[in-house]
Design a protein around this motif. Sequence first.
Motif, mmCIF file in Angstrom:
data_model
loop_
_atom_site.group_PDB
_atom_site.id
_atom_site.type_symbol
_atom_site.label_atom_id
_atom_site.label_comp_id
_atom_site.label_asym_id
_atom_site.label_seq_id
_atom_site.Cartn_x
_atom_site.Cartn_y
_atom_site.Cartn_z
ATOM 1 N N LYS A 35 27.123 26.665 28.179
ATOM 2 C CA LYS A 35 28.002 26.787 29.301
ATOM 3 C C LYS A 35 29.467 26.042 29.108
ATOM 4 C CE LYS A 35 27.983 25.264 34.255
ATOM 5 N NZ LYS A 35 27.295 24.197 35.164
ATOM 6 N N HIS A 36 30.305 26.691 29.036
ATOM 7 C CA HIS A 36 31.692 26.047 28.476
ATOM 8 C C HIS A 36 32.717 25.962 29.872
ATOM 9 C CE1 HIS A 36 30.318 25.747 24.423
ATOM 10 N NE2 HIS A 36 29.997 27.185 24.568
ATOM 11 N N PHE A 37 32.131 25.530 31.117
ATOM 12 C CA PHE A 37 32.916 25.301 32.195
ATOM 13 C C PHE A 37 32.305 24.481 32.992
ATOM 14 C CE2 PHE A 37 30.460 29.188 33.310
ATOM 15 C CZ PHE A 37 30.091 28.848 34.349
ATOM 16 N N HIS A 38 33.191 23.936 34.067
ATOM 17 C CA HIS A 38 32.428 23.123 34.986
ATOM 18 C C HIS A 38 33.276 23.034 36.320
ATOM 19 C CE1 HIS A 38 30.308 19.867 37.052
ATOM 20 N NE2 HIS A 38 31.408 19.258 37.146
ATOM 21 N N PHE A 39 32.597 23.106 37.521
ATOM 22 C CA PHE A 39 33.385 23.355 38.874
ATOM 23 C C PHE A 39 33.754 21.815 39.322
ATOM 24 C CE2 PHE A 39 32.471 27.628 38.469
ATOM 25 C CZ PHE A 39 33.489 28.525 38.690
ATOM 26 N N VAL A 40 34.734 21.613 39.997
ATOM 27 C CA VAL A 40 35.023 20.244 40.721
ATOM 28 C C VAL A 40 35.632 20.477 42.056
ATOM 29 C CG1 VAL A 40 36.567 18.110 40.519
ATOM 30 C CG2 VAL A 40 35.481 19.228 38.362
ATOM 31 N N ASN A 41 35.057 19.730 43.073
ATOM 32 C CA ASN A 41 35.676 19.746 44.463
ATOM 33 C C ASN A 41 36.778 18.901 44.495
ATOM 34 O OD1 ASN A 41 36.277 19.697 46.905
ATOM 35 N ND2 ASN A 41 34.112 19.365 47.669
ATOM 36 N N PRO A 42 37.937 19.287 44.705
ATOM 37 C CA PRO A 42 39.305 18.478 44.384
ATOM 38 C C PRO A 42 39.360 17.377 45.770
ATOM 39 C CG PRO A 42 39.823 20.417 44.833
ATOM 40 C CD PRO A 42 38.378 20.704 44.497
ATOM 41 N N ASP A 43 38.709 17.965 46.769
ATOM 42 C CA ASP A 43 38.412 17.057 47.860
ATOM 43 C C ASP A 43 37.887 15.679 48.032
ATOM 44 O OD1 ASP A 43 39.866 19.158 49.276
ATOM 45 O OD2 ASP A 43 37.980 19.995 49.955
ATOM 46 N N ILE A 44 37.283 15.501 46.969
ATOM 47 C CA ILE A 44 36.504 14.275 46.872
ATOM 48 C C ILE A 44 37.135 13.109 45.895
ATOM 49 C CG2 ILE A 44 34.145 15.285 47.310
ATOM 50 C CD1 ILE A 44 33.612 15.014 44.238
ATOM 51 N N TYR A 45 38.361 13.704 45.757
ATOM 52 C CA TYR A 45 38.970 12.789 44.498
ATOM 53 C C TYR A 45 40.514 12.181 45.300
ATOM 54 C CZ TYR A 45 36.034 14.193 40.983
ATOM 55 O OH TYR A 45 35.015 14.339 40.200
ATOM 56 N N GLU A 46 41.103 11.080 44.921
ATOM 57 C CA GLU A 46 42.162 10.582 45.502
ATOM 58 C C GLU A 46 43.343 11.170 44.997
ATOM 59 O OE1 GLU A 46 42.645 6.652 42.464
ATOM 60 O OE2 GLU A 46 41.444 6.070 44.188
ATOM 61 N N MET A 47 43.161 12.000 43.929
ATOM 62 C CA MET A 47 44.254 12.469 43.211
ATOM 63 C C MET A 47 44.369 13.843 44.066
ATOM 64 S SD MET A 47 42.214 11.097 41.169
ATOM 65 C CE MET A 47 41.232 12.326 40.231
ATOM 66 N N THR A 48 45.832 14.450 44.138
ATOM 67 C CA THR A 48 45.982 15.786 44.679
ATOM 68 C C THR A 48 45.394 16.571 43.628
ATOM 69 O OG1 THR A 48 47.993 16.286 43.635
ATOM 70 C CG2 THR A 48 48.022 15.000 45.758
ATOM 71 N N GLU A 49 45.163 18.042 44.403
ATOM 72 C CA GLU A 49 44.827 19.213 43.635
ATOM 73 C C GLU A 49 45.775 19.577 42.242
ATOM 74 O OE1 GLU A 49 44.024 23.717 44.433
ATOM 75 O OE2 GLU A 49 42.885 22.254 46.017
ATOM 76 N N ASP A 50 47.061 19.191 42.590
ATOM 77 C CA ASP A 50 48.125 19.620 41.682
ATOM 78 C C ASP A 50 48.028 18.607 40.577
ATOM 79 O OD1 ASP A 50 48.868 22.149 42.996
ATOM 80 O OD2 ASP A 50 50.535 21.013 43.991
ATOM 81 N N GLU A 51 47.944 17.294 40.954
ATOM 82 C CA GLU A 51 47.820 16.251 40.045
ATOM 83 C C GLU A 51 46.671 16.377 38.999
ATOM 84 O OE1 GLU A 51 49.485 12.216 42.071
ATOM 85 O OE2 GLU A 51 47.704 12.877 42.556
ATOM 86 N N ILE A 52 45.453 16.915 39.571
ATOM 87 C CA ILE A 52 44.251 17.155 38.667
ATOM 88 C C ILE A 52 44.660 18.385 37.695
ATOM 89 C CG2 ILE A 52 41.829 17.904 38.823
ATOM 90 C CD1 ILE A 52 41.825 16.395 41.456
ATOM 91 N N ILE A 53 44.973 19.240 38.168
ATOM 92 C CA ILE A 53 45.478 20.522 37.575
ATOM 93 C C ILE A 53 46.395 20.206 36.269
ATOM 94 C CG2 ILE A 53 46.537 22.820 37.511
ATOM 95 C CD1 ILE A 53 45.348 23.301 40.295
ATOM 96 N N ALA A 54 47.643 19.375 36.661
ATOM 97 C CA ALA A 54 48.440 19.030 35.632
ATOM 98 C C ALA A 54 47.982 18.112 34.490
ATOM 99 C CB ALA A 54 49.460 18.450 36.400
#
Length: 73
Positions: A35-54
Amino acid sequence: MGLSKKPSSQNPLKTWEDLDRVLQSQFKLAKKDNKHFHFVNPDIYEMTEDEIIAEGTKQGYKVTRVNGELKFE
């Protein structure tokens, strides 16, 4: 003695270190179960979604938005 300062949150948001720990462990397991993928809920992190993606992209992951979650490949 006195009281400690009231916590600002019952469930503090997770940090870069938490996200890194999750991704490292999941991708190490991926080698075993193919399994070569993993899903993450960005709402539980202090970083923004865009920061996580970048940052994910910068570190070699393919990161896409899927139904409100981030898919790391």
